[in-house]
Design an enzyme around this catalytic site. Structure first.
Site, PDB file in Angstrom:
ATOM      1  N   ASP A 248       3.897  -6.634  -0.383  1.00 43.01           N
ATOM      2  CA  ASP A 248       4.604  -7.748  -0.542  1.00 43.01           C
ATOM      3  C   ASP A 248       6.284  -6.852  -0.232  1.00 43.01           C
ATOM      4  O   ASP A 248       6.461  -5.342  -0.512  1.00 43.01           O
ATOM      5  CB  ASP A 248       5.178  -8.334  -1.255  1.00 43.01           C
ATOM      6  CG  ASP A 248       5.678  -9.701  -1.146  1.00 43.01           C
ATOM      7  OD1 ASP A 248       6.871 -10.235  -0.441  1.00 43.01           O
ATOM      8  OD2 ASP A 248       5.619 -10.958  -2.126  1.00 43.01           O
ATOM      9  N   TRP A 249       7.808  -7.291   0.458  1.00 39.48           N
ATOM     10  CA  TRP A 249       8.328  -6.443   0.623  1.00 39.48           C
ATOM     11  C   TRP A 249       9.057  -5.756  -0.127  1.00 39.48           C
ATOM     12  O   TRP A 249       9.394  -6.609  -1.034  1.00 39.48           O
ATOM     13  CB  TRP A 249       8.799  -7.670   1.536  1.00 39.48           C
ATOM     14  CG  TRP A 249       8.666  -6.960   3.259  1.00 39.48           C
ATOM     15  CD1 TRP A 249       9.883  -7.374   4.352  1.00 39.48           C
ATOM     16  CD2 TRP A 249       8.157  -7.000   3.736  1.00 39.48           C
ATOM     17  NE1 TRP A 249       8.363  -7.434   5.441  1.00 39.48           N
ATOM     18  CE2 TRP A 249       7.318  -6.793   5.105  1.00 39.48           C
ATOM     19  CE3 TRP A 249       5.680  -7.441   3.654  1.00 39.48           C
ATOM     20  CZ2 TRP A 249       6.491  -6.939   6.028  1.00 39.48           C
ATOM     21  CZ3 TRP A 249       4.741  -7.397   4.465  1.00 39.48           C
ATOM     22  CH2 TRP A 249       5.365  -7.013   5.427  1.00 39.48           C
TER      23      TRP A 249
END
Length: 841
Positions: A248-249
């Site tokens: 995930d970012w």
């Protein structure tokens, strides 16, 4: 829910073709890998910007582009300049209970991705509805792992049949938003396996996704980007996942632990824990280059599958992908198939409230701000920008005969904040250098300026100094108007030459992404005159302006609220309109302030005075239809005071068209609840989403959703699987074996309809005394059937072995629980029509 696999020569040929293509990919990956040095390999595992991986022309590797989903494909732009088809929310898609429809939405999304040059869609989200307070509840499918897995598998199949990769997310336990970057979710082995991992396992086995995204949160002491036991041992080892694992970012935190934990790609760039830090870790002997090679192989395989690696054909031949799909038609079909008719009682001793008789009604009152401007999608990274949205009010006016009088009243304002500046504004955005030079200028549909991934041509992090949202506003009303500014940085608002705000806005929490999505707001007022245009400019200096270290990202907004009549007067006007009409249609809604990524909900109440509005309208008109425009459950304290309640979820860009289809009876509402709808939040099995000392204990164990409700003395407002149509069904017969169920039902009504046949298993009193604790019943399968008036339909539904098994933490394996089970054919979990017994040895 049967998975349809072709048989015979065609299937055998397809299998040989796929095996041959896989061998070609493996050989191409090894050739490419052999040509790379350590620094290039390390760089390939790190995003080069917000959405892309680097290219390596020497081996024929093109830059691989990712994009957020799941309701559309935004592409690399986060603005309205590149419109996208906006489908209904994932809760809506799950409400169809139809994996083939999910598959067709995947075909459409792949078409959108190819149009935008996107190779990998960051979707679907298959975390569970553990609590109705979860902030991204609308972005997940269901409270049941089987329903989630089946719909998710259909979605993944469809996207990848279109030649575009998926990343099934968020692996695993990202079931709430509070402290999501740091929370340690403590989940016991059985619920972890039987609930939270189960949708991922189903999708890996049945749809073979090309990617998985690991979550921010920890599970049992290890952050998921470093969780070797779940990623390497379970996902890759037990399940055989051969795809690419993307963070995930900004979730990846440690170079060595991430690589050892099985993380392949750290996003976004240009600075991550991979790239140069990874190459240095290899040189220092902290990790082996062979471990880097394994991750690079998976990235190269993803590139090969999506057609980004020269010299080898993509996984799907270009002439074999579904094409020419009408996005508006698919969006409309999903929206109406997803509508759940919660309640539909007779009015005044006559016919049921819905569908409306367009030939008989002459005066209709349409009430609610969301009737004029429906909320079509949830807040956060799921946001896309459709080129047009069909509003309920607009479509009802078009669909009803010309001689039908339609009146509109907003009634009650759902926003506590200030809505985006839109009506009466003519705006453009100007990107400026430090010397005032204009770098770029773009048109603006409303008061939100958002960039995430790529600035307009000519603009970079290094040369950008300030951004101006500028133009004019022509008010329709004289009086004191409320304007708002929001963003993280310095803001200056000038209206008619006067500076109304000049100061700094800053986030209040530690989650930078939440601050980006939902920035702090400041309000000011201005006395304006109707019809007199004023010039205005909102100048924004973002934090980090002039720096090249961070990804291309900024977000600020201008809001506007016209002078309002007294709130009581607004509701009274709506009540008068309802009293003078034959039918009152009230649309109530949540807002981005209540349902969005980045934060969890504090309650399940409709915002503002909407509950009061419904009560008072219902008292004035006995034929009141309430449409609930929310992505997840809200309390409906007035539900028994109105004859009809229709749930539209977040219905996507064709909101009004689909709603008119349902209200006027052109189509029936086909949806069934994928999650239980509580009467009150306090009754729900899980109401705790806030960690204590950094930990969130999943103390309810196996008993989330309907599994938990079955142990409660409180009854929900509407149970899992509930939904009414415009016809009635009689369940005629049920035949079962330990392997499958055959159910015959008959349409007992006077119009064609669709039914979702649900199969539940329940252990009987004959269960062994040492049998593990299990829910009273659980979903084992389902099927969608359709039949005309008086016709019968038959559904054959498999009973998988897993339906009779539990996870044994001590023996670390699935154990089939022997005994006698009830097999229940049902309309919902609380409306079980036929029962049979089956003995499992």
């Amino acid at each position: 829910m049967t998975d349809h696999h072709p048989h015979g020569p065609t299937a055998e040929a397809a299998h040989h073709h796929a095996r041959g293509r896989a061998q070609q990919h493996a050989a191409a990956v090894e050739r490419a890998l052999a040509a790379l040095d350590l620094d290039t390999k390390a760089r390939l595992l790190s995003g080069q910007d917000m959405w892309t991986l680097p290219s390596v022309p020497a081996i024929g590797l093109r830059s691989l582009v990712m994009s957020d989903g799941p309701v559309g494909v935004r592409g690399q732009e986060w603005n309205a300049g590149d419109p996208s088809v906006a489908l209904p929310s994932p809760t809506a898609l799950a409400a169809t209970w139809d994996p083939e429809l999910a598959r067709r939405t995947g075909h459409l999304l792949a078409q959108e991705a190819r149009r935008k040059g996107v190779h990998v869609l960051l979707a679907p989200t298959v975390n569970l509805h553990r609590s109705p307070l979860g902030g991204r509840h609308f972005e997940c499918y269901a409270e049941d792992p089987l329903l989630t897995g089946v719909i998710g598998a259909g979605y993944v199949r469809g996207v990848q049949e279109g030649g575009v990769g998926t990343t099934v997310k968020h692996f695993v336990g990202n079931d709430a938003e509070t402290d999501r970057l740091t929370v340690d979710n403590r989940i016991a082995p059985r619920p972890l396996r039987e609930l939270y991992l189960a949708p991922f396992e189903y999708i890996v086995e049945n749809a073979r996704p090309w990617g998985v995204m690991t979550a921010y949160n920890q599970v049992n002491g290890s952050t998921m980007t470093e969780h070797r036991a779940l990623v390497q041992d379970v996902l890759r080892g037990e399940w055989g996942f051969d795809g690419c694992n993307v963070s995930d970012w900004m979730a990846a935190r440690d170079t060595v632990r991430a690589l050892r934990g099985g993380l392949d790609v750290a996003m976004p760039g240009p600075r991550t824990v991979y790239g140069a830090p990874l190459a240095e870790a290899v040189r220092r002997g902290e990790v082996a280059e062979s471990e880097v090679d394994d991750a690079v192989r998976r990235v190269l395989l993803l590139a090969a599958r999506t057609g980004c690696l020269d010299g080898v054909p993509a996984a799907v031949d270009p002439d074999g992908v579904p094409q020419g799909i009408d996005g508006r038609a698919v969006a409309r079909e999903v929206a109406r198939r997803a509508c759940v008719l919660l309640r539909n009682e007779p009015v005044g001793g006559g016919r049921r409230a819905l569908p409306l008789d367009a030939g008989a009604v002459r005066r209709v009152a349409v009430i609610g701000a969301a009737a004029r401007e429906a909320r079509v999608l949830g807040g956060g990274s799921a946001t896309v920008f459709p080129d047009a949205v069909v509003s309920p009010l607009e479509r009802l006016r078009a669909a009803l005969p010309d001689d039908v009088e339609i009146t509109f009243a907003a009634g009650a304002e759902p926003y506590s904040g200030v809505p985006l500046a839109r009506e009466g504004f003519t705006l453009r955005t100007r990107y400026l250098a430090a010397d005032g030079r204009l770098l770029a200028e773009t048109a603006q549909q409303d008061g939100r300026v958002r960039v995430m991934g790529r600035f307009p041509d000519g603009v970079t992090r290094q040369n950008l100094s300030a951004v101006e949202l500028t133009g004019s506003f022509t008010p329709q009303h004289t009086g004191r108007h409320t304007l708002s500014v929001s963003g993280t940085g310095e803001l200056r608002l000038t209206v008619g030459g006067e500076a109304l705000f000049d100061g700094r806005c800053a986030p209040g929490g530690a989650d930078l992404f939440e601050a980006f999505l939902n920035p702090a707001e400041r309000q000011v007022t201005a006395q304006l005159t109707a019809g007199e245009r004023v010039d205005l400019t909102l100048r924004f200096v973002p934090d980090g302006a002039g720096s090249g270290e961070a990804p291309a990202a900024l977000h600020f907004r201008l809001g506007h609220r016209a002078p309002q009549a007294d709130a009581e007067a607004e509701i009274s006007a709506a009540v008068r309109a309802a009293a003078e009409a034959e039918v009152a249609i009230v649309v109530v809604a949540t807002t981005e302030e209540t349902e969005s990524e980045g934060f969890d909900r504090g309650d399940l109440r409709l915002p503002g005075r909407q509950d009061e509005l419904v009560r008072r309208v219902a008292a004035a008109n006995p034929h009141t239809v309430v449409v609930v425009n929310s992505g997840s459950p809200v309390e409906l304290p007035w539900r028994e005071q109105v004859p009809a309640v229709l749930l539209s979820w977040f219905p996507g860009q064709e909101a009004g068209a689909a709603l008119a289809d349902i209200l006027l009876g052109a189509h029936e509402p086909g949806g069934r609840l994928p999650t239980t709808w509580p009467s009150r939040l306090d009754d729900a099995p899980v109401t705790t989403v806030t960690p204590v000392d950094g930990q969130l204990g999943y103390s309810e164990g196996m008993f989330i959703g309907y599994r938990g409700w079955q142990r409660s003395a409180a009854a929900p407002a509407y149970p899992f699987g509930h939904g009414l149509g415009y016809t009635d069904w009689e369940y005629e017969s049920l035949d079962t074996t330990p392997d499958s169920v055959r159910v015959r039902i008959r349409n007992a009504g006077d119009r064609t309809g669709r039914e979702v046949v649900q199969i539940y298993l329940a252990p009987t009193a004959d269960a062994a005394p040492d049998a593990p604790e299990r829910p009273a019943r659980w979903l084992a399968g389902f099927a969608v059937v359709e039949a005309g008036p008086g016709e019968s339909a038959e559904a054959e539904i498999p009973l998988p072995d897993r339906a009779f098994a539990v996870w044994d933490a001590e023996d670390r394996g699935w154990q089939r629980v022997k005994g006698v089970y009830l097999v229940e054919a049902a309309h919902s979990v609380d409306d079980r029509r036929l029962t049979a017994e089956v003995t499992v040895g």
